[in-house]
Design an enzyme around this catalytic site. Structure first.
Site, PDB file in Angstrom:
ATOM      1  N   PHE A  33      39.415   7.193  73.689  1.00  0.00           N
ATOM      2  CA  PHE A  33      39.705   6.527  74.965  1.00  0.00           C
ATOM      3  C   PHE A  33      40.369   7.541  75.889  1.00  0.00           C
ATOM      4  O   PHE A  33      41.450   8.040  75.588  1.00  0.00           O
ATOM      5  CB  PHE A  33      40.610   5.302  74.800  1.00  0.00           C
ATOM      6  CG  PHE A  33      40.798   4.596  76.126  1.00  0.00           C
ATOM      7  CD1 PHE A  33      39.857   3.682  76.575  1.00  0.00           C
ATOM      8  CD2 PHE A  33      41.882   4.891  76.948  1.00  0.00           C
ATOM      9  CE1 PHE A  33      39.999   3.066  77.822  1.00  0.00           C
ATOM     10  CE2 PHE A  33      42.031   4.280  78.186  1.00  0.00           C
ATOM     11  CZ  PHE A  33      41.084   3.364  78.623  1.00  0.00           C
ATOM     12  N   ASP A  63      44.444  15.318  74.887  1.00  0.00           N
ATOM     13  CA  ASP A  63      44.868  14.181  75.698  1.00  0.00           C
ATOM     14  C   ASP A  63      46.078  13.532  75.026  1.00  0.00           C
ATOM     15  O   ASP A  63      45.945  12.828  74.025  1.00  0.00           O
ATOM     16  CB  ASP A  63      43.706  13.173  75.831  1.00  0.00           C
ATOM     17  CG  ASP A  63      44.084  11.952  76.670  1.00  0.00           C
ATOM     18  OD1 ASP A  63      45.279  11.738  76.920  1.00  0.00           O
ATOM     19  OD2 ASP A  63      43.158  11.203  77.055  1.00  0.00           O
ATOM     20  N   LYS A 102      51.136   8.206  81.691  1.00  0.00           N
ATOM     21  CA  LYS A 102      51.896   7.040  81.202  1.00  0.00           C
ATOM     22  C   LYS A 102      53.422   7.234  81.303  1.00  0.00           C
ATOM     23  O   LYS A 102      53.956   7.071  82.378  1.00  0.00           O
ATOM     24  CB  LYS A 102      51.418   6.673  79.804  1.00  0.00           C
ATOM     25  CG  LYS A 102      49.965   6.157  79.868  1.00  0.00           C
ATOM     26  CD  LYS A 102      49.549   5.307  78.700  1.00  0.00           C
ATOM     27  CE  LYS A 102      48.263   4.572  79.041  1.00  0.00           C
ATOM     28  NZ  LYS A 102      47.114   4.946  78.260  1.00  0.00           N
TER      29      LYS A 102
HETATM   30  C1  LIG Z   1      45.745   5.195  78.968  1.00  0.00           C
HETATM   31  C2  LIG Z   1      45.051   6.427  78.575  1.00  0.00           C
HETATM   32  C3  LIG Z   1      44.258   7.142  79.490  1.00  0.00           C
HETATM   33  C4  LIG Z   1      43.996   6.655  80.907  1.00  0.00           C
HETATM   34  O1  LIG Z   1      45.149   6.547  81.672  1.00  0.00           O
HETATM   35  P1  LIG Z   1      45.128   5.657  83.014  1.00  0.00           P
HETATM   36  O2  LIG Z   1      46.477   5.923  83.636  1.00  0.00           O
HETATM   37  O3  LIG Z   1      44.941   4.231  82.604  1.00  0.00           O
HETATM   38  O4  LIG Z   1      43.999   6.166  83.840  1.00  0.00           O
HETATM   39  C5  LIG Z   1      43.683   8.329  79.081  1.00  0.00           C
HETATM   40  N1  LIG Z   1      43.849   8.771  77.820  1.00  0.00           N
HETATM   41  C6  LIG Z   1      44.580   8.109  76.908  1.00  0.00           C
HETATM   42  C7  LIG Z   1      44.740   8.676  75.536  1.00  0.00           C
HETATM   43  C8  LIG Z   1      45.195   6.906  77.250  1.00  0.00           C
HETATM   44  O5  LIG Z   1      45.902   6.234  76.332  1.00  0.00           O
END
Ligand SMILES: *Cc1c(COP(=O)(O)O)cnc(C)c1O
Length: 404
Positions: free
Chosen positions: A145, A230, A259
Site C-alpha cells: 500500500f 516507504d 503521517k
Molecule cells: C498511508 C500510507 C500511504 C499514503 O499516505 P496518504 O497520506 O494517505 O497519501 C503511503 N504509504 C504507506 C505505507 C501508508 O501507510
C-alpha cells in the site's frame, strides 16, 4: 431555487447524504481528543487504537504541537516555495540529520512523497544509470500500500484499488513480499528501483522474514538499483526504532515519511534521498503549492523534536512488547495470530468472526480500531500510551471476545 442543507439532520446523516461514499465510517461522531483518548458528541470516551493510521503517534492535541501551530498560524502560514521562509531549512536539516539522508523534498500527503520517489528514481535511471528513456522499471511488492493516485494504484495487487481506474501506468512489476529469490529473478537491466514497506501496514500488518530487507538492500547495491523504503506508516518510532529499516541495519537510497510527521495536526510528508538521487531535480521539475509551507515546517520540526526528546521510539519498543505479551495472555480461540512490531500490532481473527462487526462491538465497549483485510484488527495507539491504558485496551478486547 436554492436550498440550504437541512440543519435538523446530524452531521453524520449529512455526510452520508452529501459526501461521496468512498469510506464506510463506524457509527460514531468524534468531537474532541486529548492524548490517547477521544470523545464523541454524546460525551462518551474511547481509547484510540487507530491513531488515524499512525498519523497521531504523538497523541491528540499534543500541547507543544498545538502551541507552536497556534504561534505560527498567527504569524505566517503559507508562502509557497517561490520564497524562502523561516522554518523550512531547519526542518529539512533536522529530518536529514535524524534519518542519515543527504537531502529532503517536502510534500503534503504520503502519496505525494511516493510519487516524488517514483519521479526521482525514473529520472535517476535515465540520467545516471543510462537506462533508455521511457524504459525504467520499478519493482514493488504484492500486498503493498503506497497511496491512491492513479500511478500508485497501477501497481496495487488489491483488485478493488485498481478496478475501474485504468489505463494503468506502465513501468512497474510485482514480486511476493518477503521472497528474495523472486526479487532476484525479477531484476533486469531496466530495473531502476525496488519499492518496499518494511512491514506492510494496510496489507494486514505483515512482517517479512528476518534478514529479508537486508538481503534486498544487498541485491540493490550489487545491481546499482535504488532501494526506496516507504516508512510513511512504519517510520518515526512506530515499530520501536526511529526507522523500521534500522531493525535490519539498512540504509535506504530514498525514504518516504508522512503521517506522524505532521504531529497529528496537518499533512506533512517528505521524500529524502542520497545527494546524487535528489540532484536529478532542477527548478521547475517538480513541486507543490503547499509542500514545505511555514506552518507545516514548524509543526514537522516540533514533531521530530518531541519524538527524540520524549524517546517515543524507545517507548514504542517497550510498550509494544507489553501490549504484545498481554494480547498473548488473552489466549482466546478466536484469535488466530498476533503480528507486528513495536506499537504496530495486528490481531488476526478467525474467519467466522466479521472484523467489521468486531470493531463495532469494540466501539460500543470504548475502544476505536479498524479492520483491515477482512480478518485483521489493527492495534496502533499513539506512542505516548502507558501500561494502564494498555490494560484498559486488553480488558475491552477480553470483554468483546467473550461477547461473541
Ligand atoms: C498511508 C500510507 C500511504 C499514503 O499516505 P496518504 O497520506 O494517505 O497519501 C503511503 N504509504 C504507506 C505505507 C501508508 O501507510
Amino acid at each position: 431555487m436554492t436550498s440550504n442543507p437541512p440543519i435538523s439532520r446530524t452531521s453524520a446523516q449529512l455526510e452520508d447524504r452529501y459526501g461521496a461514499h468512498n469510506y464506510h465510517p463506524l457509527p460514531v461522531t468524534l468531537v474532541r481528543g486529548e492524548g490517547v483518548w477521544v470523545w464523541d458528541n454524546q460525551g462518551k470516551r474511547y481509547l484510540d487504537c487507530m491513531s488515524a493510521y499512525s498519523a497521531v503517534s504523538h497523541g491528540h492535541c499534543h500541547p507543544r504541537l498545538v502551541q507552536v501551530a497556534q504561534e505560527q498560524l498567527s504569524k505566517l502560514a503559507i508562502t509557497s516555495r517561490a520564497f524562502y521562509s523561516e522554518w523550512l531549512g531547519i526542518f529539512l536539516a533536522r529530518a536529514c540529520e535524524l534519518t542519515g539522508m543527504d537531502k529532503a523534498l517536502p510534500m503534503n500527503t504520503g502519496a505525494e512523497a511516493v510519487e516524488t520517489a517514483i519521479k526521482a528514481a525514473r529520472k535517476w535511471a535515465y540520467t545516471q544509470k543510462g537506462i533508455p528513456e521511457g524504459q525504467a522499471e520499478i519493482i514493488a511488492m504484492s500486498g503493498n500500500f503506497h497511496g491512491r493516485t492513479t500511478t500508485i494504484v497501477s501497481f496495487s495487487s488489491e483488485p478493488q484499488y485498481r478496478y475501474g481506474f485504468g489505463p494503468a501506468t506502465p513501468g512497474f512489476g510485482l514480486v511476493p513480499f518477503g521472497d528474495i529469490k523472486a526479487l532476484e529473478q525479477a531484476i533486469s537491466p531496466y530495473t531502476a528501483a525496488v519499492l518496499v514497506e518494511p512491514i506492510q501496514g494496510e496489507g494486514g500488518i505483515i512482517v517479512p522474514p528476518k534478514g529479508w530487507l537486508k538481503a534486498v538492500a544487498e541485491l540493490c547495491h550489487q545491481h546499482d538499483i535504488l532501494l526506496l523504503v516507504d516508512e510513511i506508516q512504519t517510520g518515526l518510532g512506530r515499530t520501536g526504532k526511529f526507522l523500521a529499516c534500522e531493525h535490519e541495519g539498512v540504509k535506504p537510497d530514498g525514504l518516504m515519511l508522512g503521517k506522524a510527521l505532521g504531529g497529528g495536526i496537518m499533512p506533512v510528508s517528505l521524500f529524502l534521498a542520497r545527494d546524487d538521487v535528489m540532484a536529478v531535480f532542477e527548478p521547475g521539475d517538480h513541486g507543490s503549492t503547499f509542500g514545505g509551507n511555514p506552518l507545516a515546517a514548524r509543526i514537522g520540526l516540533e514533531a521530530l523534536d518531541i519524538l527524540v526528546e520524549d524517546q517515543l521510539s524507545q517507548r514504542a519498543a517497550l510498550l509494544g512488547e507489553y501490549f504484545h505479551s498481554q494480547l498473548l495472555q488473552l489466549q482466546h480461540p478466536l484469535i488466530k495470530e498476533i503480528r507486528g512490531q513495536g506499537l504496530l500490532l495486528g490481531l488476526e481473527l478467525d474467519e467466522k468472526v466479521s472484523a467489521r462487526g468486531f470493531c463495532e462491538k469494540l466501539l460500543e465497549n470504548g475502544l476505536l480500531s479498524k479492520d483491515t483485510h477482512e480478518t485483521v484488527i489493527r492495534l496502533a495507539p499513539p506512542l505516548i500510551i502507558n501500561e494502564a491504558e494498555i490494560d484498559y485496551a486488553i480488558r475491552v478486547l477480553a470483554m468483546t471476545l467473550e461477547g461473541i
